[in-house]
Design a protein around this motif. Structure first.
Motif, PDB file in Angstrom:
ATOM      1  N   VAL A   1     -17.934 -40.114 -25.006  1.00 48.39           N
ATOM      2  CA  VAL A   1     -18.673 -40.129 -23.890  1.00 48.39           C
ATOM      3  C   VAL A   1     -19.930 -39.708 -24.030  1.00 48.39           C
ATOM      4  N   VAL A   2     -20.406 -38.750 -24.936  1.00 49.50           N
ATOM      5  CA  VAL A   2     -21.768 -38.130 -25.180  1.00 49.50           C
ATOM      6  C   VAL A   2     -22.763 -39.198 -25.265  1.00 49.50           C
ATOM      7  N   PRO A   3     -22.761 -39.853 -26.134  1.00 47.35           N
ATOM      8  CA  PRO A   3     -23.979 -40.970 -26.154  1.00 47.35           C
ATOM      9  C   PRO A   3     -24.042 -41.899 -25.090  1.00 47.35           C
TER      10      PRO A   3
ATOM     11  N   ASN B   1     -23.479 -40.873 -21.531  1.00 46.82           N
ATOM     12  CA  ASN B   1     -24.039 -40.122 -20.650  1.00 46.82           C
ATOM     13  C   ASN B   1     -24.786 -38.793 -20.998  1.00 46.82           C
ATOM     14  N   GLY B   2     -24.075 -37.998 -21.542  1.00 38.89           N
ATOM     15  CA  GLY B   2     -24.618 -36.752 -21.951  1.00 38.89           C
ATOM     16  C   GLY B   2     -26.121 -36.563 -22.416  1.00 38.89           C
ATOM     17  N   SER B   3     -25.871 -37.510 -23.702  1.00 40.04           N
ATOM     18  CA  SER B   3     -27.251 -37.545 -24.328  1.00 40.04           C
ATOM     19  C   SER B   3     -28.173 -38.616 -23.967  1.00 40.04           C
ATOM     20  N   ALA B   4     -27.563 -39.512 -23.282  1.00 37.90           N
ATOM     21  CA  ALA B   4     -28.475 -40.709 -22.913  1.00 37.90           C
ATOM     22  C   ALA B   4     -29.736 -40.586 -22.142  1.00 37.90           C
TER      23      ALA B   4
HETATM   24  O1  LIG Z   1     -24.929 -31.359 -27.485  1.00 38.11           O
HETATM   25  C1  LIG Z   1     -24.882 -30.801 -26.572  1.00 38.11           C
HETATM   26  O2  LIG Z   1     -24.448 -29.545 -26.365  1.00 38.11           O
HETATM   27  C2  LIG Z   1     -25.050 -31.575 -25.302  1.00 38.11           C
HETATM   28  C3  LIG Z   1     -24.202 -32.764 -25.166  1.00 38.11           C
HETATM   29  C4  LIG Z   1     -25.272 -33.775 -24.590  1.00 38.11           C
HETATM   30  C5  LIG Z   1     -26.470 -33.200 -24.370  1.00 38.11           C
HETATM   31  N1  LIG Z   1     -26.243 -31.955 -24.850  1.00 38.11           N
END
Ligand SMILES: O=C(O)[C@@H]1CCC=N1
Ligand SMILES: NC(=O)C1=CN([C@@H]2O[C@H](COP(=O)(O)OP(=O)(O)OC[C@H]3O[C@@H](n4cnc5c(N)ncnc54)[C@H](OP(=O)(O)O)[C@@H]3O)[C@@H](O)[C@H]2O)C=CC1
Length: 214
Positions: A167-169, A171-174
């Motif tokens: 899910v990271v790409p 939402n989290g990193s998007a």
């Molecule tokens: O890599 C990380 O620590 C987090 C995941 C999404 C953005 N930063």
């Protein structure tokens, strides 16, 4: 006074999350606890009315929901520090990328209550996109307390834990992709002779339109 939520680590993601929570007006800042090794971070949150703790044990004892928001490499030592301060009711909301529910249970005992979340920086404007998975030990009431906190500044989607890295790409990193794309397009626009603010308005409005068409 006891707090509702206590944050271990209050860097970029917690600043964004609490900015959104604050805007919602649902929680008084003094019902949210902060523990961070950075004096500046502590001073800034204290000034805004948050309850800042100088002892991590006191933060953990005070809060129903403990947000783990430090980088993964320091989580191990933090778990060892707080082990004795936990009560059976403590609910962990882990924002740490790549750290599994099983790992928490190995550190803290198989009965500990853990909700793993991949958050977004967009929480700061009330548009957080939170993907969450919960341990089997998290009862509906516990889950609702966390859902209520997160949904004050965004949407909450429960997903299988097996998809938490995938899910990271999405939402989290998007946000980083959109910032990067915007920067590239604006640079090119200025190069072609546009005023940067005009190009930004046109591009942002177009992105909003695309979002509404999806
Ligand atoms: O890599 C990380 O620590 C987090 C995941 C999404 C953005 N930063
Ligand atoms: N930023 C983001 O967009 C996202 C982040 N996450 C996750 O959130 C977590 C935090 O990320 P982020 O906020 O970006 O990181 P930051 O480095 O900005 O914040 C971490 C904070 O924790 C402090 N800290 C370090 N060690 C300790 C300790 N032992 N006890 C208490 N506080 C400590 C740091 O202080 P100092 O700087 O002085 O070391 C810093 O203020 C990570 O696990 C990351 O994977 C997840 C999704 C998105």
């Amino acid at each position: 006074m006891s707090t509702i939520v206590g944050c271990i680590g209050a860097g970029n993601i917690v600043k964004a999350l609490l900015a959104g929570v604050e805007k919602s007006g649902v929680y008084f800042p003094n019902r949210i606890g902060i523990f961070d090794v950075s004096q500046k971070v502590c001073d800034d949150f204290r000034e805004k009315g948050y309850t800042v703790f100088s002892s991590i044990d006191d933060l953990v004892k005070s809060a129903r929901v403990v947000v783990v928001a430090v980088t993964p490499q320091v989580i191990d030592s933090i778990m060892q520090q707080i082990k004795n301060a936990l009560s059976a009711d403590t609910i962990f909301l882990s924002l740490a990328a790549g750290v599994s529910i099983k790992w928490y249970q190995e550190q803290l005992g198989k009965d500990c209550k853990v909700i793993r979340c991949m958050p977004t920086l967009t929480a700061q404007v009330g548009l957080g996109a939170f993907a969450v998975s919960r341990a089997e030990t998290v009862a509906d009431d516990d889950y609702k307390a966390v859902e209520c906190f997160l949904s004050s500044c965004g949407i909450v989607e429960e997903i299988p834990e097996s998809l938490m890295c995938e899910v990271v790409p999405i939402n989290g990193s998007a946000p980083a992709y959109f910032y990067h794309m915007t920067r590239v397009i604006l640079k090119e626009a200025v190069h072609m002779g546009f005023d940067e603010d005009t190009a930004l308005r046109l591009f942002v409005q177009t992105m909003k339109g695309v979002q509404r068409c999806c």
